[in-house]
Design a protein around this motif. Structure first.
Motif, mmCIF file in Angstrom:
data_model
loop_
_atom_site.group_PDB
_atom_site.id
_atom_site.type_symbol
_atom_site.label_atom_id
_atom_site.label_comp_id
_atom_site.label_asym_id
_atom_site.label_seq_id
_atom_site.Cartn_x
_atom_site.Cartn_y
_atom_site.Cartn_z
ATOM 1 N N ILE A 127 20.961 -11.092 28.920
ATOM 2 C CA ILE A 127 20.127 -10.428 27.906
ATOM 3 C C ILE A 127 19.706 -9.027 28.348
ATOM 4 O O ILE A 127 19.524 -8.128 27.522
ATOM 5 C CB ILE A 127 18.888 -11.300 27.589
ATOM 6 C CG1 ILE A 127 19.320 -12.574 26.856
ATOM 7 C CG2 ILE A 127 17.867 -10.525 26.771
ATOM 8 C CD1 ILE A 127 18.175 -13.519 26.575
ATOM 9 N N ILE B 132 21.725 -1.390 25.106
ATOM 10 C CA ILE B 132 21.966 -1.383 23.660
ATOM 11 C C ILE B 132 20.756 -0.869 22.885
ATOM 12 O O ILE B 132 20.860 0.053 22.068
ATOM 13 C CB ILE B 132 22.363 -2.786 23.163
ATOM 14 C CG1 ILE B 132 23.582 -3.312 23.931
ATOM 15 C CG2 ILE B 132 22.634 -2.765 21.655
ATOM 16 C CD1 ILE B 132 24.810 -2.449 23.775
ATOM 17 N N LEU C 188 21.460 -6.110 26.831
ATOM 18 C CA LEU C 188 21.132 -5.891 25.425
ATOM 19 C C LEU C 188 19.863 -5.072 25.276
ATOM 20 O O LEU C 188 19.787 -4.147 24.463
ATOM 21 C CB LEU C 188 20.969 -7.238 24.705
ATOM 22 C CG LEU C 188 22.216 -8.116 24.607
ATOM 23 C CD1 LEU C 188 21.846 -9.444 23.934
ATOM 24 C CD2 LEU C 188 23.298 -7.401 23.818
#
Length: 645
Positions: free
Chosen positions: A105, A112, A108
C-alpha cells in the motif's frame, strides 16, 4: 529519511504554490522532482517495513508449521501478491500478512497519490501595491509657453487644450503677452469622441488596464482599483424651476427665458442659452492680417481678459406618460402631460475624487465632485426691471482675470474655459416638438445635444437631465486620460488593490499529508513492533541467500527434495505442500558441551518437519551465534570437536 523526503516534497510544492511558469519544459522538470522525492520517500518507508517483515517472518516460521508453498509466498511477499489469496498464510500468519499488505500500500500512498497534492490550475492573485498612475494637473497648462514645446519620452510634443494668440510672436517686446483664442484641435477630438460614443463613462486610452494595473498578456494583466483626487473644471447645476407655471426663482436668477417657452405651453422640448457673458471671439481691436491675433498698435485694455464665465440655462420638458384628462385645455393638442423644468449651471473649479475599477474587459469610474469656487466670480448687474444688464461689464472688476497680471492663473482659467467652450457647443440650440394632435408627432432638431447621451432615442431629453449634464461634463474632463499627450496629463503614485486570474501550480498541503500521515503512523507502529520482536528473539534475522543456506542444512530436507535441485518451475506439488517449521533439530548433529550458563549442547537451528524440530529458546548460544561459533572454533583447534558423518 522517509519523513525528510516527505518534508522536502512539501517544501518543494510550497515553493511552487501559485508560481507561474511559462516554460513547459521547466514546468515538467519541477513535476518530476516532486515525483522523485515521492519515490525516495516510498523506498525509505518501504525499507523500514521490509526490515520488520524479515524479522517477523522467522518468528512465524518458529511458531507455525507451514507448507513450502506458503513459505515461498512469504519470502516473495514483496513481489508476489498471491500471498493474500492463500488462506493458510492469512490464517496462520495474520500479522505478517498485514505487514506485507502495508508494503504494497505504501507506493499507492506515496508515489501515486501524494503528487496529486500539486496540480495546475487557476487562482486569484491579490495584492496591494504603490504604483504610478496617470492623473490630471492643470498647473502644467499654467507654466506652458507655446514657443518652447514640452517633449514626451518618444520625442513628440505634448498638446495643450487650447490655442493662443499673442501680441508678439518672439516674446521679446516690452509688455507682450499671450491670450486665449479657442479650444485646441486635440481637445475637440476628445470631446467629439466622447459625445459620439454615447457611452455613460469617459473614454480612456487603449490598453489602459495593462499600463495602469501592470502585468503582461502572457502572465496575465491585472485588474485593479484605486482612488485619486485632482482639481479641474466642473459644472454645478441646480433646478430653479419645475412644473407648469413655476416662475418663482427665475426672476431672482435673471433667467433668459421662462416656462412658457417649453412644451406643452411652448414648442420647445429642449431649449438652452449658454453664451451670456462668453469670451468674445474675435476680441475687440484691430489686428494684423494672418494668424496669431497680433494687435495693431497698443492692444485694447480688455484684450484676452476673462470677465465672466457663461452661466448655462437649460430648459427641457419630459413626457410623464400620464394621459391628460379630456377637460384639460392642453388636451386639444397633447395626449399626455409634459413636465417642464429649467436648470442653471455655474462653471466651477472642482475637486474630483475618482475611483477607478479596471475589470477585464472594461472599466468603471465613479467621480465625486466637491465644488470649490466659480472659475470667474463675477455677475452682471440688474436693470430697473430686474433683468440682467448684458450691455455692461460684469462686476466686480477686480475679479477679472487678465493675461497681463497673474499669467499662471490666466492660463489655468483659459484651460478650464476651453473645455467648457467645447461642452457648450453640444448644449447650444433647441429641439422643437410637434404636438401629437392633429399630428404627425415628431421632433425638429436644432442642436447638437441630440448627438450626445443627454437625450433619449426619440431626441427628447432624459428625465434626470440635471445630473446627466454634470456627469457628462465630468466625463469630458476625465476623457483627457484617453490622450496621454495632453499637457494636463501627469503622473502620481497611488495605493491600488489589484488581482488577476493566474494559471500556475496549486498546492493543497492537506492532500499531501493525508497521504503521508497514515504511512508515517503505520510505519512507526510497525517499527516499534519490530523492535519488540527483536528484543523477544534476542537476535536479528535476515532473508538473504546465506541465511537460507544455513537454515536448510537438514538431511530430512535433502531426502524430500531429491530430484528438485534445479530451482525449476513447475515445482513438485508434493514438496510444495510439505509442511515445514523452523526450530532446533533434535538429531544431535552438533557436538555437545556444557556451557557456563547451564545449557548443555549447541543445537543446530534449521527448517524441518514439525516432528523433528523443537522450540528456539531466547539466550541459548545456538550454532551460528557469535559466542557459539567462537567456542566451536576453539574446540576444533584443540582437537576435541567430534566429526559427524
Amino acid at each position: 529519511m522517509g519523513i525528510i523526503f516527505a518534508l522536502f516534497q512539501h517544501f518543494l510544492y510550497t515553493y511552487l504554490h501559485h508560481r507561474h511558469i511559462e516554460d513547459e519544459n521547466k514546468k515538467f522538470r519541477w513535476v518530476l522532482y516532486g515525483r522523485a522525492l515521492a519515490f525516495l520517500a516510498k523506498v525509505a518507508f518501504g525499507g523500514c517495513v521490509i526490515v520488520v517483515f524479515r524479522q517477523r517472518i522467522w518468528r512465524t516460521f518458529r511458531e507455525r508449521a507451514l507448507s513450502v508453498l506458503s513459505i515461498d509466498q512469504l519470502f516473495g511477499a514483496t513481489e508476489d501478491p498471491s500471498l493474500f489469496m492463500n488462506w493458510e498464510t492469512v490464517s496462520n500468519a495474520p500479522i505478517l500478512v498485514t505487514i506485507a499488505l502495508v508494503i504494497w500500500i505504501i507506493p499507492l500512498a506515496t508515489i501515486i497519490f501524494s503528487p496529486g497534492a500539486l496540480t495546475f490550475g487557476n487562482y486569484l492573485e491579490k495584492e496591494t501595491i504603490n504604483r504610478m498612475v496617470p492623473t490630471i494637473n492643470f498647473k502644467s497648462e499654467s507654466n506652458k509657453d507655446w514657443r518652447n514645446p514640452v517633449k514626451m519620452a518618444d520625442g513628440s510634443n505634448r498638446r495643450s487644450v487650447m490655442f493662443y494668440n499673442t501680441t508678439d510672436k518672439s516674446g521679446t517686446q516690452p509688455g507682450w503677452f499671450d491670450y486665449y483664442d479657442q479650444p485646441s484641435a486635440e481637445l475637440r477630438r476628445i470631446a467629439l469622441l466622447l459625445a459620439y460614443s454615447n457611452m455613460d463613462r469617459p473614454n480612456i486610452q487603449q490598453g489602459a488596464r495593462q499600463q495602469i494595473c501592470g502585468g503582461s498578456n502572457n502572465g496575465g494583466a491585472f485588474n485593479c482599483s484605486y482612488e485619486q483626487t485632482f482639481v479641474g473644471p466642473g459644472y454645478q447645476c441646480s433646478e430653479v424651476a419645475s412644473g407648469y407655471g413655476d416662475t418663482g426663482r427665475l426672476k431672482e436668477y435673471g433667467a433668459p427665458f421662462n416656462m412658457s417657452e417649453l412644451a406643452p405651453e411652448g414648442r420647445y422640448v429642449y431649449y438652452s442659452e449658454v453664451d451670456q457673458g462668453a469670451y468674445v471671439r474675435p476680441q475687440a481691436g484691430t489686428f494684423l492680417k494672418g494668424p496669431g491675433g497680433i494687435p495693431v498698435g497698443d492692444p485694447d485694455p480688455s484684450l484676452g481678459v476673462f470677465k465672466s464665465e457663461p452661466v448655462l440655462w437649460v430648459g427641457y420638458s419630459v413626457n410623464s406618460t400620464e394621459p391628460l384628462s379630456k377637460d384639460d385645455p392642453l388636451a386639444t393638442n397633447w395626449t399626455h402631460r409634459y413636465d417642464p423644468a429649467i436648470i442653471r449651471c455655474v462653471h466651477m473649479e472642482t475637486k474630483y475624487t475618482v475611483r477607478w475599477d479596471y475589470i477585464e474587459p472594461s472599466f468603471l469610474s465613479t467621480a465625486k465632485r466637491e465644488y470649490l469656487a466659480p472659475i470667474v466670480d463675477t455677475n452682471f448687474l440688474r436693470m430697473d426691471n430686474g433683468d440682467l444688464d448684458l450691455s455692461e461689464d460684469p462686476q466686480p472688476k477686480e475679479n477679472w482675470i487678465s493675461p497681463r497680471n497673474n499669467v499662471e492663473l490666466y492660463k489655468k482659467t483659459a484651460a478650464y474655459h476651453a473645455i467648457g467652450d467645447m461642452f457648450r457647443d453640444f448644449l447650444r440650440g433647441h429641439v422643437d416638438l410637434a404636438p401629437p394632435l392633429p399630428g404627425p408627432y415628431y421632433a425638429q432638431v436644432y442642436s447638437d445635444v441630440t448627438k450626445t447621451r443627454l437625450v433619449e432615442k426619440n431626441s427628447e431629453p432624459k428625465k434626470n437631465l440635471t445630473e446627466e449634464i454634470e456627469a457628462f461634463y465630468s466625463d469630458m474632463v476625465l476623457s483627457l486620460f484617453s490622450a496621454p499627450e495632453m499637457l494636463p496629463i501627469d503622473e502620481e503614485k497611488v495605493t491600488m488593490n489589484r488581482s488577476r486570474i493566474q494559471s500556475s501550480f496549486v498546492y493543497v498541503p492537506e492532500r499531501l499529508w493525508q497521504c503521508y500521515a497514515p504511512v508515517i503512523f503505520v510505519t512507526l507502529i510497525i517499527m516499534l513492533f519490530g523492535a519488540f520482536t527483536i528484543w523477544e528473539d534476542g537476535t536479528t534475522f535476515s532473508a538473504g541467500f546465506s541465511r537460507i543456506l544455513v537454515t536448510t542444512r537438514n538431511t530430512t530436507l535433502d531426502d524430500i527434495s531429491r530430484g528438485a535441485c534445479l530451482g525449476n518451475d513447475p515445482f513438485p506439488m508434493e514438496l510444495m505442500h510439505t509442511r515445514l517449521k523452523f526450530g532446533v533439530l533434535a538429531d544431535g548433529s552438533e557436538a555437545e558441551y556444557m556451557g557456563g550458563d547451564g545449557y548443555q549442547g549447541v543445537g543446530h537451528c534449521a527448517f524441518g518437519v514439525a516432528s523433528e524440530v523443537g522450540p528456539i529458546i531466547r539466550g541459548v548460544p545456538y550454532a551460528g551465534l557469535p559466542d557459539a561459533g567462537l567456542k566451536r572454533r576453539a574446540k576444533r583447534e584443540n582437537g576435541t570437536e567430534k566429526e559427524v558423518d
